[in-house]
Design a protein around this motif. Structure first.
Motif, PDB file in Angstrom:
ATOM      1  N   SER A 289       0.837  -1.211   0.000  1.00 14.79           N
ATOM      2  CA  SER A 289       0.000   0.000   0.000  1.00 14.79           C
ATOM      3  C   SER A 289       0.864   1.251   0.000  1.00 14.79           C
ATOM      4  N   ILE A 290       1.898   1.235   0.845  1.00 13.01           N
ATOM      5  CA  ILE A 290       2.794   2.395   0.890  1.00 13.01           C
ATOM      6  C   ILE A 290       3.447   2.626  -0.469  1.00 13.01           C
ATOM      7  N   ARG A 291       3.902   1.557  -1.081  1.00 15.86           N
ATOM      8  CA  ARG A 291       4.537   1.695  -2.389  1.00 15.86           C
ATOM      9  C   ARG A 291       3.551   2.207  -3.431  1.00 15.86           C
ATOM     10  N   GLY A 292       2.325   1.665  -3.396  1.00 16.43           N
ATOM     11  CA  GLY A 292       1.336   2.087  -4.390  1.00 16.43           C
ATOM     12  C   GLY A 292       0.959   3.546  -4.248  1.00 16.43           C
ATOM     13  N   TYR A 293       0.702   3.959  -3.025  1.00 17.13           N
ATOM     14  CA  TYR A 293       0.326   5.353  -2.835  1.00 17.13           C
ATOM     15  C   TYR A 293       1.494   6.294  -3.105  1.00 17.13           C
ATOM     16  N   SER A 294       2.700   5.844  -2.812  1.00 12.92           N
ATOM     17  CA  SER A 294       3.866   6.672  -3.127  1.00 12.92           C
ATOM     18  C   SER A 294       3.985   6.857  -4.633  1.00 12.92           C
ATOM     19  N   GLU A 295       3.814   5.771  -5.380  1.00  3.08           N
ATOM     20  CA  GLU A 295       3.889   5.872  -6.839  1.00  3.08           C
ATOM     21  C   GLU A 295       2.761   6.745  -7.378  1.00  3.08           C
ATOM     22  N   LEU A 296       1.553   6.642  -6.748  1.00  2.00           N
ATOM     23  CA  LEU A 296       0.433   7.478  -7.200  1.00  2.00           C
ATOM     24  C   LEU A 296       0.730   8.953  -6.990  1.00  2.00           C
ATOM     25  N   SER A 297       1.298   9.295  -5.831  1.00  2.38           N
ATOM     26  CA  SER A 297       1.638  10.687  -5.561  1.00  2.38           C
ATOM     27  C   SER A 297       2.674  11.196  -6.539  1.00  2.38           C
ATOM     28  N   LEU A 298       3.728  10.408  -6.787  1.00  3.13           N
ATOM     29  CA  LEU A 298       4.769  10.819  -7.723  1.00  3.13           C
ATOM     30  C   LEU A 298       4.213  11.002  -9.131  1.00  3.13           C
ATOM     31  N   ARG A 299       3.304  10.095  -9.524  1.00  2.00           N
ATOM     32  CA  ARG A 299       2.721  10.182 -10.859  1.00  2.00           C
ATOM     33  C   ARG A 299       1.905  11.465 -11.006  1.00  2.00           C
ATOM     34  N   ALA A 300       1.124  11.796  -9.954  1.00  2.00           N
ATOM     35  CA  ALA A 300       0.312  13.020 -10.019  1.00  2.00           C
ATOM     36  C   ALA A 300       1.185  14.259 -10.115  1.00  2.00           C
ATOM     37  N   ILE A 301       2.269  14.274  -9.348  1.00  2.00           N
ATOM     38  CA  ILE A 301       3.175  15.429  -9.379  1.00  2.00           C
ATOM     39  C   ILE A 301       3.829  15.557 -10.746  1.00  2.00           C
ATOM     40  N   ARG A 302       4.272  14.429 -11.333  1.00  2.00           N
ATOM     41  CA  ARG A 302       4.931  14.476 -12.641  1.00  2.00           C
ATOM     42  C   ARG A 302       3.965  14.919 -13.745  1.00  2.00           C
ATOM     43  N   GLN A 303       2.709  14.444 -13.635  1.00  2.00           N
ATOM     44  CA  GLN A 303       1.733  14.860 -14.632  1.00  2.00           C
ATOM     45  C   GLN A 303       1.464  16.364 -14.564  1.00  2.00           C
ATOM     46  N   ALA A 304       1.413  16.853 -13.298  1.00  2.00           N
ATOM     47  CA  ALA A 304       1.197  18.295 -13.140  1.00  2.00           C
ATOM     48  C   ALA A 304       2.358  19.093 -13.695  1.00  2.00           C
ATOM     49  N   GLU A 305       3.571  18.580 -13.540  1.00  2.00           N
ATOM     50  CA  GLU A 305       4.749  19.289 -14.020  1.00  2.00           C
ATOM     51  C   GLU A 305       4.815  19.286 -15.547  1.00  2.00           C
ATOM     52  N   THR A 306       4.429  18.199 -16.174  1.00  2.00           N
ATOM     53  CA  THR A 306       4.576  18.081 -17.631  1.00  2.00           C
ATOM     54  C   THR A 306       3.417  18.685 -18.393  1.00  2.00           C
ATOM     55  N   VAL A 315      -2.357  18.525  -5.172  1.00  2.00           N
ATOM     56  CA  VAL A 315      -2.204  18.556  -3.711  1.00  2.00           C
ATOM     57  C   VAL A 315      -3.194  17.614  -3.048  1.00  2.00           C
ATOM     58  N   ASP A 316      -4.474  17.616  -3.528  1.00  2.00           N
ATOM     59  CA  ASP A 316      -5.469  16.709  -2.939  1.00  2.00           C
ATOM     60  C   ASP A 316      -5.073  15.250  -3.108  1.00  2.00           C
ATOM     61  N   THR A 317      -4.598  14.896  -4.307  1.00  2.00           N
ATOM     62  CA  THR A 317      -4.192  13.510  -4.548  1.00  2.00           C
ATOM     63  C   THR A 317      -3.001  13.125  -3.679  1.00  2.00           C
ATOM     64  N   ALA A 318      -2.023  14.009  -3.586  1.00  2.00           N
ATOM     65  CA  ALA A 318      -0.845  13.722  -2.756  1.00  2.00           C
ATOM     66  C   ALA A 318      -1.224  13.629  -1.279  1.00  2.00           C
ATOM     67  N   GLY A 319      -2.159  14.470  -0.821  1.00  2.00           N
ATOM     68  CA  GLY A 319      -2.574  14.423   0.577  1.00  2.00           C
ATOM     69  C   GLY A 319      -3.270  13.127   0.928  1.00  2.00           C
ATOM     70  N   GLN A 320      -4.181  12.694   0.051  1.00  2.00           N
ATOM     71  CA  GLN A 320      -4.845  11.411   0.301  1.00  2.00           C
ATOM     72  C   GLN A 320      -3.843  10.252   0.319  1.00  2.00           C
ATOM     73  N   SER A 321      -2.890  10.303  -0.572  1.00  2.00           N
ATOM     74  CA  SER A 321      -1.887   9.230  -0.613  1.00  2.00           C
ATOM     75  C   SER A 321      -1.052   9.218   0.655  1.00  2.00           C
ATOM     76  N   LEU A 322      -0.671  10.402   1.126  1.00  2.00           N
ATOM     77  CA  LEU A 322       0.133  10.470   2.359  1.00  2.00           C
ATOM     78  C   LEU A 322      -0.664   9.984   3.565  1.00  2.00           C
ATOM     79  N   GLU A 323      -1.980  10.288   3.591  1.00  2.00           N
ATOM     80  CA  GLU A 323      -2.809   9.778   4.694  1.00  2.00           C
ATOM     81  C   GLU A 323      -2.847   8.250   4.684  1.00  2.00           C
ATOM     82  N   ARG A 324      -2.985   7.670   3.513  1.00  2.00           N
ATOM     83  CA  ARG A 324      -3.013   6.211   3.425  1.00  2.00           C
ATOM     84  C   ARG A 324      -1.643   5.620   3.781  1.00  2.00           C
ATOM     85  N   ILE A 325      -0.614   6.317   3.332  1.00  2.00           N
ATOM     86  CA  ILE A 325       0.731   5.850   3.688  1.00  2.00           C
ATOM     87  C   ILE A 325       0.920   5.884   5.194  1.00  2.00           C
TER      88      ILE A 325
END
Length: 507
Positions: A289-306, A315-325
């Motif tokens: 779960s930690i790995r999955g949510y970490s990858e989800l957060s990174l993916r959201a950040i990279r998509q926002a950057e590109t 921010v909402d996606t990263a926050g939810q992922s960190l809560e689950r982590i």
């Protein structure tokens, strides 16, 4: 010329004798020495008796011969000469030897043959006899041509006389007796040896059975895998009333202990493998779960950057992922702490002893359980007098909390859970009873094992990691108590027994 040095050949070690051979040789040798000693003693005694009898007979013969010689000499006067042959012609006793040596004449000698004839002795034979005599009285001499004689020498007025009887009869009798004794001794030795062989072989049969059993057990593969030792010393060879039988019984007892120890070792290995598998499974889920949510957060950040996406959505996606982590990290931390607690309890650590009021502890545990299970009915049954024990208050509270959480989790809404505290002899007893559906018989025997749960699906809603009851058992065991369960549908009771302090005397 070359001289080769002698080659030292290793000496072959003599094969050691077995215990059976040593016993048989030793006992037979001792018996043989005893029998030979008896035979020698009997032969010597009989020889002495025969010689005494011969001396008595010789004395009678000497008295008769001398009297005959004196009677025959008297009519002739002092100048007359009576020879030994003349005297023996009157006596006629077979084997009698007679030598007379007058002071004023030549010595004469004769012997009575076996057929009664009288034979005169030669001068050499007479000189040989007289030369061997060193004193008056009884003596034994060897005469050439005649053999050994027992003689009696005496001095008479005007002459010296020697009377003798052959020793051949005595020697023949002794030889016959010795031969008979030897035959009887040899036969007795054979019988004794046969009896000793049978007795020793029969007596050592249990020991051979012990050795054979130990040899068969030694050939078994005992290092790994499921091992069952079926070999035992036969019951007939393990009689505790005998010394060797006690050895067989002791070996059987030892094999029973080894067999049970190997079974326990195999169960521990299986339990350890299951424990490792369960722990791996429990840790794999939060880590995934930690790995999955970490990858989800990174993916959201990279998509926002590109792509220049919405910062708010990222921010909402990263926050939810960190809560689950964080939630999965807390779950994994709890699991690791529980495992560490079990390991320390197994080592006898983690306990801080003090005075514990088990009644107050039960009241607090029920008070904590009511908010967590508002749909259950909670009943508390305690006496007026507190039940005080020596233990670790924090760990014992954890036992009560785990039992109440187990009752809340595995029973439906509306179930009545009753907690009671009391004394039973020298024990303090804490019981948690519920009228729920009961414990599945398939998991009842392994209910207190680690990672053992009634819900095989490992759902978070119906159960935790499966360490609650195993932790409770470890804590109770560390306090020197016992924990057990009795369950049928509608009646399930968990009972904890702990050593109680004696009640205070009345004031």
């Amino acid at each position: 010329m070359t001289v080769s040095a002698p080659v030292d050949r290793p000496r072959r070690k003599r094969r050691p004798w077995s215990l059976q051979t040593r016993l048989m040789v030793t006992i037979t040798g001792i018996v043989a020495l005893i029998l030979v000693g008896i035979a020698v003693a009997i032969s010597a005694s009989l020889g002495q008796i025969l010689q005494v009898n011969l001396d008595a007979k010789l004395q009678q013969t000497a008295s008769l011969t001398v009297q005959t010689y004196q009677r025959m000499q008297a009519p002739f006067g002092s100048g007359a000469t009576v020879t030994a042959a003349d005297t023996l012609a009157q006596v006629r006793q077979q084997g009698t030897l007679f030598i007379v040596r007058p002071f004023n004449g030549a010595a004469s000698g004769a012997v009575v043959e076996s057929d009664g004839t009288v034979t005169e002795l030669s001068d050499d034979q007479i000189d040989e006899v007289l030369g061997q005599l060193t004193r008056a009285g009884f003596d034994s001499i060897d005469i050439h041509g005649l053999g050994e004689y027992r003689v009696f020498a005496a001095q008479l007025q005007g002459s010296g006389v020697v009377v003798g009887l052959p020793l051949s009869e005595v020697q023949s009798t002794i030889a016959q007796i010795v031969a008979a004794i030897l035959i009887v001794t040899a036969a007795g030795l054979l019988l004794v040896a046969a009896a000793i062989v049978l007795i020793v072989r029969r007596g050592l049969r249990p020991l051979r059975a012990v050795a054979d059993t130990a040899t068969r057990v030694a050939s078994l593969p005992l290092s790994e895998g499921a091992v069952s030792i079926e070999e035992r010393v036969p019951a007939g060879e393990a009689d505790e009333r005998t010394e060797i039988g006690r050895v067989g019984h002791a070996l059987n007892t030892l094999l029973d202990h080894i067999d049970s120890s190997l079974d326990a070792r195999q169960r521990n290995e299986e339990r350890m493998r299951r424990f490792v598998a369960d722990a791996s499974h429990e840790l794999r889920t939060p880590l995934a779960s930690i790995r999955g949510y970490s990858e989800l957060s990174l993916r959201a950040i990279r998509q926002a950057e590109t792509s220049g996406g919405s910062v708010r959505m990222t921010v909402d996606t990263a926050g939810q992922s960190l809560e689950r982590i964080q939630a999965q990290s807390l779950r994994m931390t709890t699991l690791v702490e529980d495992l560490l607690l079990l390991a320390r309890l197994d080592e006898g650590q983690e306990l801080v002893y003090g005075s514990v009021d088990l009644t107050r502890l039960a009241i607090e545990a029920v008070s904590d359980a009511r908010p967590a299970g508002p749909d259950h009915e909670w009943v508390l049954e305690v006496g007026e007098e507190p039940v005080v024990i020596a233990g670790d208050a924090g760990r014992l509270h954890q036992v009560a909390a785990n039992l109440l959480a187990n009752a809340r989790t595995h029973t439906p809404e509306g179930t009545t859970v009753t907690v009671s505290v009391g004394r039973d002899g020298h024990d303090a007893v804490l019981r948690v009873h519920d009228d729920g559906p009961g414990v599945d018989p398939a998991v009842k025997d392994e209910l207190f094992e680690r990672f053992s749960r009634a819900d095989r699906s490992r759902a978070r809603k119906t159960g935790g990691t499966g360490l609650g009851l195993s932790i409770a058992k470890a804590i109770v065991d560390a306090h020197g108590g016992t924990i057990s369960v009795a369950s049928v549908p509608g009646d399930t009771t968990f009972e904890v027994r702990l050593p109680a302090r004696p009640a205070d005397p009345p004031a």
